[in-house]
Design an enzyme around this catalytic site. Sequence first.
Site, mmCIF file in Angstrom:
data_model
loop_
_atom_site.group_PDB
_atom_site.id
_atom_site.type_symbol
_atom_site.label_atom_id
_atom_site.label_comp_id
_atom_site.label_asym_id
_atom_site.label_seq_id
_atom_site.Cartn_x
_atom_site.Cartn_y
_atom_site.Cartn_z
ATOM 1 N N LEU A 125 0.983 -1.272 -0.067
ATOM 2 C CA LEU A 125 -0.001 -0.028 -0.102
ATOM 3 C C LEU A 125 0.826 1.217 0.000
ATOM 4 C CD1 LEU A 125 -2.921 1.275 0.320
ATOM 5 C CD2 LEU A 125 -2.348 1.067 2.843
ATOM 6 N N GLY A 131 1.928 7.431 2.647
ATOM 7 C CA GLY A 131 2.095 6.763 4.049
ATOM 8 C C GLY A 131 1.091 6.944 4.763
ATOM 9 N N GLN A 279 12.999 -1.513 46.349
ATOM 10 C CA GLN A 279 11.825 -0.913 45.855
ATOM 11 C C GLN A 279 11.702 -0.216 44.573
ATOM 12 O OE1 GLN A 279 9.648 1.973 48.225
ATOM 13 N NE2 GLN A 279 7.778 0.407 48.561
ATOM 14 N N GLN A 336 16.490 -0.323 31.544
ATOM 15 C CA GLN A 336 16.947 0.370 32.726
ATOM 16 C C GLN A 336 17.330 -0.724 33.938
ATOM 17 O OE1 GLN A 336 17.470 3.362 32.496
ATOM 18 N NE2 GLN A 336 17.948 4.178 34.611
ATOM 19 N N GLY A 339 20.608 -1.962 33.380
ATOM 20 C CA GLY A 339 21.714 -0.973 33.587
ATOM 21 C C GLY A 339 22.763 -0.879 32.388
ATOM 22 N N GLU A 363 1.660 -0.026 10.057
ATOM 23 C CA GLU A 363 0.427 -0.415 9.947
ATOM 24 C C GLU A 363 -0.770 0.781 10.589
ATOM 25 O OE1 GLU A 363 -1.566 -4.113 9.876
ATOM 26 O OE2 GLU A 363 0.509 -4.928 9.655
HETATM 27 N N1 CAA Z 1 -13.122 -0.230 6.448
HETATM 28 C C1 CAA Z 1 -13.626 -0.142 5.475
HETATM 29 N N2 CAA Z 1 -13.967 1.236 4.658
HETATM 30 C C2 CAA Z 1 -13.171 1.970 5.412
HETATM 31 C C3 CAA Z 1 -12.617 2.010 6.631
HETATM 32 C C4 CAA Z 1 -12.585 0.604 7.146
HETATM 33 N N3 CAA Z 1 -11.701 0.440 8.336
HETATM 34 N N4 CAA Z 1 -11.989 3.283 6.804
HETATM 35 C C5 CAA Z 1 -12.200 3.866 5.974
HETATM 36 N N5 CAA Z 1 -13.065 3.355 5.088
HETATM 37 C C6 CAA Z 1 -13.944 3.698 3.924
HETATM 38 C C7 CAA Z 1 -14.591 5.075 4.397
HETATM 39 O O1 CAA Z 1 -15.964 4.793 4.773
HETATM 40 C C8 CAA Z 1 -14.699 5.863 2.995
HETATM 41 O O2 CAA Z 1 -15.751 5.318 2.314
HETATM 42 P P1 CAA Z 1 -16.908 6.327 1.740
HETATM 43 O O3 CAA Z 1 -16.364 7.349 0.911
HETATM 44 O O4 CAA Z 1 -17.821 5.261 0.816
HETATM 45 O O5 CAA Z 1 -17.797 6.463 3.014
HETATM 46 C C9 CAA Z 1 -13.312 5.696 2.305
HETATM 47 O O6 CAA Z 1 -12.881 4.443 3.098
HETATM 48 C C10 CAA Z 1 -12.524 6.819 2.561
HETATM 49 O O7 CAA Z 1 -12.397 6.896 3.977
HETATM 50 P P2 CAA Z 1 -11.639 8.302 4.599
HETATM 51 O O8 CAA Z 1 -12.231 9.408 4.057
HETATM 52 O O9 CAA Z 1 -11.805 8.133 6.135
HETATM 53 O O10 CAA Z 1 -10.439 8.068 4.122
HETATM 54 P P3 CAA Z 1 -8.980 9.271 4.311
HETATM 55 O O11 CAA Z 1 -8.269 9.418 3.019
HETATM 56 O O12 CAA Z 1 -9.417 10.336 5.166
HETATM 57 O O13 CAA Z 1 -8.082 8.250 5.193
HETATM 58 C C11 CAA Z 1 -6.822 7.160 7.181
HETATM 59 C C12 CAA Z 1 -8.371 7.694 6.414
HETATM 60 C C13 CAA Z 1 -7.708 6.532 8.506
HETATM 61 C C14 CAA Z 1 -5.984 8.525 7.615
HETATM 62 C C15 CAA Z 1 -6.352 6.396 6.430
HETATM 63 O O14 CAA Z 1 -5.722 6.853 5.137
HETATM 64 C C16 CAA Z 1 -5.173 5.391 7.023
HETATM 65 O O15 CAA Z 1 -5.575 4.367 7.638
HETATM 66 N N6 CAA Z 1 -3.854 5.789 7.053
HETATM 67 C C17 CAA Z 1 -2.734 4.926 7.439
HETATM 68 C C18 CAA Z 1 -2.615 3.957 6.384
HETATM 69 C C19 CAA Z 1 -1.859 2.759 6.770
HETATM 70 O O16 CAA Z 1 -2.010 2.128 8.016
HETATM 71 N N7 CAA Z 1 -0.973 2.352 6.556
HETATM 72 C C20 CAA Z 1 0.198 1.331 6.961
HETATM 73 C C21 CAA Z 1 0.577 0.398 5.649
HETATM 74 S S1 CAA Z 1 0.772 -1.201 5.955
HETATM 75 C C22 CAA Z 1 1.994 -1.696 7.005
HETATM 76 O O17 CAA Z 1 2.556 -0.493 7.774
HETATM 77 C C23 CAA Z 1 2.437 -2.868 7.055
HETATM 78 C C24 CAA Z 1 3.775 -3.347 7.589
HETATM 79 O O18 CAA Z 1 4.789 -2.744 7.322
HETATM 80 C C25 CAA Z 1 3.646 -4.517 8.416
#
Ligand code: CAA
Length: 641
Positions: A125, A131, A279, A336, A339, A363
Amino acid sequence: MYFKTTQEHEELRAKIREWAEREIKPIAFMLDQENQFPREQIKDFAAQGYLGLPFPKEYGGMGKDILSYAIGVEELSRVDGGTGVILSAHVSLGAYPIFAFGTEEQKQKYLVPLANGEKIGAFGLTEPNAGSDAGGTETTAELKGNYYILNGEKIFITNGGEADTYVIFAVTTPGIGTKGISAFIVEKGWDGFTFGDHYDKMGIRSSATAQLLFNNVKVPKENLLGKEGDGFKIAMSTLDGGRIGIAAQALGIAQGAYEAAVEYAKEREQFNAPIAQLQAIQFKVAEMATKLRAARFLVYSAAELKENHEPYGMESAMAKKYASDVCLEIVSEALQVFGGTGYLKGMEVERAYRDARICTIYEGTNEIQNVVIASHILGKAAKATNAPVKNKKKAGITGPRKKIMFSEGTAEEQVEQLVEALKADGHDFTVGIDIDTPIIQAERVVSAGKGIGSQENMQLIRDLAAAAGAAVGSSRPVAEQLRYVPLNRYVGMSGQKFTGNLYIACGISGAGQHLKGIKDAATIVAINTNANAPIFKNADYGIVGDVNEILPLLSKALDDGNPKQPAPPMVKMKRAAVDEPMPAPVGRYVCLGCGYEYIPENGDDEADVRPGTSYKDLPEDWTCPDCGEEKENFIPSSKEV
Ligand code: CAA
C-alpha cells in the site's frame, strides 16, 4: 465475564513458544546483526501449519481462531520481533484480503498455498507520497484488453522480496481519490516486477522490508480483488485486522523484555542483595506487569470481536496504539533494570528496545490510530470542500524537474543532445574539480548505483567524473554493501547531501532516501536501463540505456582533449523553472446562499452523489449540503466541462 484463554490456546502457546525458543532464540542475534531473514526456520514453521493459523481447513489453514493467531505472533515476538512480523504481515496483510474479498478461484489459486505455508504473502500500500495518507496512492493500473498494466513504486513493504504473493493497491480511475483505487493479486516473478534494496533498519532486522517496483507489469484481469474502486476499503478493513497482529507483536516484544528484566533483577546483586529486593526495581516490575496485562486484554478482546464478526476497527486501533505505546515504556524500563549491561549489543533487551520502536509507526502511526478511534466515536472529520483532489501526480521528491528524455537517434546522438542541453544550461566543462572533493563541497558529482555492476566498472565512473570535472559519489548500497567507495561518499538523506550544480546518476534507480539527498541539485541527469525507474521522474535529463554503453560515450563527448582548468569557487546555478501549473478547475458551481462550492471530482457523499458526477447530472432535488439552497441557485465558478 471470565477473562481467560482456553486450555487449547495455552497448549498452542506452549508449542509455539517451544518452537521459537528452540529455532529462533539461538540465532536471533545473528539474524539481527546480519539483517537476515530466517528462511529455513520459516519453512519449518510453515510445515507445521502455523502460516495458516486462522484460516479454515478447507483453504489449507489450521482452522484456529483469531486469538490463536495473535498468540502465535506474540510468542514469536517474545523471542524476536522481526520473526513475529513475518507471520503478522503474511497472515493479516497478505492472505487475509484474499480470504475476505477473493473469488473462489482466487482463494483456491492464492489463499490455499498461503495458508498451507507453501508461499509467503505481503501487502503493498505505502508509497513515497502515500504513507499516513494512504488515499494519495499514485501507482497506476490501466486496463488494456485482458490485463491491467501496473506501473509505480511501493516502499517499506514487509516480507518484500521474500513473499511470493502480493496484494497491491493501484489507481484505476485517477482524479477521484480513494474511490479510484483498486486491489490486485500480483505474483513475484512476473515481468517488470522487481525489488529495490532490502532496507537497513534500526530494528526487526530479521524481517525483510523492501521497495517494490512495477514497470508495465501485466496483471491478468481476473487478479483484480473485489471490484474496481473497492481497493481503499479493502486496504482499510485489512488494516483493521492487521493492527491486531502489530498489537500482538508489541505485546510479545514487551513480554520478552519484561521476563528478561525480572530474571536479571533476581540475579544481579548490588548493596549485598539481588536488585529485585530494591523498591525502585520492584515498582518498575509492578508497572511493567500492569501495563502488560492491560495491553493483553485489549489485544485479545479485539481478536475475539473479530472472531465473532462484531465491529472491531476501533478496538483493534486501541489495542495497536496502547500495546505499542506501553511496549516502548516496558522495553525502556527493562533496559534500565539491566543498566549498562542492557546497553550492549547481543543483549536481548537491547534488541527488544530497537524492535519495539517500529510498532508505534507501521500499520498506521499511533497518531492515525487516534484518528481512527476518534472517527468511530465522533464520526468522520469534515474535509474542506475545496481540498485538492487526490491521486493527482505530485512533483517528485527532488521537486519540479524538466524530465526531458533523450530517446531519439542512436546512443551517440542521445548523448550529444544531453551534452548540448547541459552546455546550454551553462555548465562549463572546460573546468573541473578533483574527483575526491567532499560531496558537500562539490559543484558536480558523478554517482554510481548498483546498476554499475562489477567493481571494475567503477573505472567508467572515474573516467566520466574526470571528463565532467566532477567528484565521485554513489548510492548507499554501493558504499555500504558493495564497498566500491568509502562510506563518506554515498549520497542520500542518511549520507552526504549534494547541493551543487550537476548530479549525474549512473545506474541509480532512485530510492526515496537517495533522492532526498539530491533535491537541492541545480541539474540532475539520470542514466538507467529501466525507463520506469523513479530517478527519471526526479531528473532534468535522462537517457534510458546501459551504463557500459552510455558512460564511455558521455565521457568522450565531454572531453575536449584539454586538461581541465581548476574550477572557480562555485556559483550556485538557478534550477530551471519548470512550468507545471495545477490544471485549472472545471465544472465547479458555487452556492449563492452560502458560498459552498460543488466539485464534481468529490461528488457529495451525504447525498449519495458519486465522485465524478457533473453539476448538470446532479438530481433535480439535490440541495446545497451546507445551507439547503436549491440546485438552481448555483452559478458556475470555473470553466464549464
Ligand atoms: N473499513 C472499510 N472502509 C473504510 C474503513 C475501514 N476501516 N475506513 C475508511 N473506510 C472507507 C470510508 O468509509 C470511506 O468510504 P466512503 O467514501 O464510501 O464513505 C473511504 O474508505 C475513505 O475513508 P476516509 O475518507 O476516512 O479516508 P481518508 O483518506 O481520510 O484516510 C485514514 C483515512 C484513516 C487516515 C487512512 O488513510 C489510514 O488508515 N491511513 C494509514 C495507512 C496505514 O495504516 N498504512 C499502513 C501500511 S501497511 C504497513 O505498515 C504494514 C507493515 O509494514 C507491517
